[in-house]
Design a protein around this motif. Structure first.
Motif, mmCIF file in Angstrom:
data_model
loop_
_atom_site.group_PDB
_atom_site.id
_atom_site.type_symbol
_atom_site.label_atom_id
_atom_site.label_comp_id
_atom_site.label_asym_id
_atom_site.label_seq_id
_atom_site.Cartn_x
_atom_site.Cartn_y
_atom_site.Cartn_z
ATOM 1 N N VAL A 258 0.846 -1.110 -0.015
ATOM 2 C CA VAL A 258 -0.158 -0.046 0.055
ATOM 3 C C VAL A 258 0.797 1.226 0.091
ATOM 4 O O VAL A 258 0.818 2.092 -0.665
ATOM 5 N N ALA A 290 -8.027 2.165 7.410
ATOM 6 C CA ALA A 290 -8.765 0.808 7.262
ATOM 7 C C ALA A 290 -9.791 0.483 8.026
ATOM 8 O O ALA A 290 -9.961 0.886 9.170
ATOM 9 N N VAL A 316 -8.207 1.668 2.789
ATOM 10 C CA VAL A 316 -8.200 0.155 2.783
ATOM 11 C C VAL A 316 -9.597 -0.345 3.296
ATOM 12 O O VAL A 316 -9.980 0.212 4.393
#
Length: 455
Positions: A258, A290, A316
């Protein structure tokens, strides 16, 4: 299914043409363009004329190919033309889908298209479980021309007398393969029993396993088969990667990818709801925004997470296969299989979340030593070859486990399986154990007690 099934050769109707040339009304042709469809996609070019002609249809095409508009445009035109002489807001078209998210997405497309119909625009109702039934009961008091539903909630509404399905003229099964998963098949049969025998049946899916073929054989009458194969012309631009990594280092590798690639958004697939929560928490603590997304969340929470992901407020989203279908996120750069999918068909649906609508995307699969053979099976089933990479600093050190010996007389799994047994596997195992116990009891002399663990 009759042997006179028509087949559309791949690419035969792929030439760009105006929507009006397919037989759509000017209003719906304009609606398609207003929604951003510059020209019909191959699945739309093949399906729309056949549906308008009243034929049954089997549509097979990649995710992101425009299947919803392929049945939505002709469906609305047929419903609008067929309402004359009918009681007001009678359900004329029924679209069955497997998930809440797909129901909401299909309903949104149909409503956007229906808004452009000035004269008697069809009313579209969207119903699904996981939320209170009362608002849906209230919304259906005025009736509906088109209903988009998950099977379970549809049956609930029928039991509450909120809907009658006796005049449905058009049935659509969207993601037909998933509708036949364990838990859906019985509900689907109950819904079919409520429908009139004379109706148009439309099946759409990105994959076409044997179970769907059996259902299609029983329900479709001389259907047109529109199959858009994965040719270079029609294949989404998805770069597939497979990275060898130890099980315990997958989260660290995910963080590394990422940050290294600077992905603005990533959809990460895991095997369980617990894993979704756990991996999302680890990433969040590491400074990556996330969030988990799975069936254990309320519908309100799921809707909020998806909208915030689309708005790029989450970098995410860690999800189960719940998000493998019916999730349309524009310009999603990457998908990661943190856990490999249980089947090759699920692999197709997962990676199909990226590379949509002409965009490019990347699909990464983490392959642990234990999962290597499973990934090779996915490659074989999909007819692909994805070279196994090693990322510097994340070289796997765990040895591959030896294959487990099969128990004598144990039945095969019948397909690709991951580490966890499926519900069907558990049922098979329980049945086999019950049969073995019954056989042992029958062979045991009367009056003899069963052996204790010590024996």
């Amino acid at each position: 299914m009759s042997q006179s099934t028509l087949r559309l050769p791949v690419g035969a109707s792929a030439q760009p043409m105006p929507f009006a040339a397919l037989g759509l009304s000017p209003a719906l042709a304009h609606a398609a363009q207003a929604l951003g469809f510059a020209a019909p996609t191959p699945i739309q070019s093949g399906a729309i004329p056949a549906i308008l002609d009243g034929k049954d249809l089997l549509g097979i095409a990649q995710t992101g190919s425009g299947k919803t508009a392929a049945f939505g445009l002709p469906l609305l035109q047929q419903v609008q033309m067929g309402t004359t002489g009918q009681s007001p807001r009678t359900v004329r078209a029924l679209v069955l889908v497997p998930t809440r998210e797909l129901a909401a997405q299909v309903g949104e497309v149909l409503r956007d298209l229906a808004r452009h119909l000035m004269q008697q625009p069809p009313r579209v109702a969207v119903v699904f479980g996981g939320v209170s039934i009362n608002p849906q009961l209230m919304a259906l008091r005025g009736g509906a021309d088109v209903v988009v539903a998950t099977p379970g909630r549809l049956l609930d509404l029928v039991e509450h007398n909120a809907l009658r399905l006796g005049q449905v003229a058009h049935l659509v099964l969207d993601e037909a393969d998933r509708l036949l998963d364990l838990g859906f098949a019985e509900e689907l049969q109950r819904v079919l029993a409520l429908l009139p025998a004379r109706r148009q049946n439309l099946f759409f899916s990105a994959t076409f396993p044997t179970a769907v073929q059996a259902l299609a054989d029983g329900l479709l009458r001389q259907p047109v088969r529109v199959e858009i194969a994965a040719t270079p012309e029609h294949t989404p631009d998805i770069a597939q990667r497979a990275i060898a990594v130890d099980d315990k280092r997958r989260t660290q590798l995910l963080r590394h990818l990422v940050q290294e690639h600077g992905w603005s958004r990533v959809l990460v697939f895991v095997a369980t709801q617990y894993a979704a929560e756990h991996v999302a928490e680890k990433l969040y603590k590491a400074g990556i925004y996330a969030s988990p997304f799975h069936g254990g969340l309320s519908q309100g929470s799921r809707k909020q997470v998806l909208q915030e992901f689309k708005d790029e407020r989450w970098q995410v989203v860690v999800t189960t296969d719940l998000a493998a279908r019916g999730i349309d996120i524009a310009q999603l750069p990457a998908v990661v299989n943190y856990d490999l999918p249980r089947s090759a068909d699920d692999y197709v649906h997962r990676i199909g979340r990226t590379g949509r609508a002409g965009e490019s995307g990347t699909a990464v699969s983490f392959v642990t030593p234990e999962a290597t053979a499973h990934f090779q099976l996915i490659e074989k089933r999909q007819g692909i070859r994805v070279p196994l990479e090693v990322v510097a600093g994340f070289e796997p050190t765990e040895p591959a486990p030896p294959p487990a010996p099969a128990a004598p007389g144990a039945p095969g799994t019948g397909g690709i399986k991951g580490r966890r047994p499926s519900k069907k596997d558990k049922l098979r195992a329980a049945l086999a154990a019950a049969e073995a116990e019954a056989a042992a009891l029958a062979a045991r002399p009367k009056g003899k007690k069963p052996p204790t663990p010590a024996e």
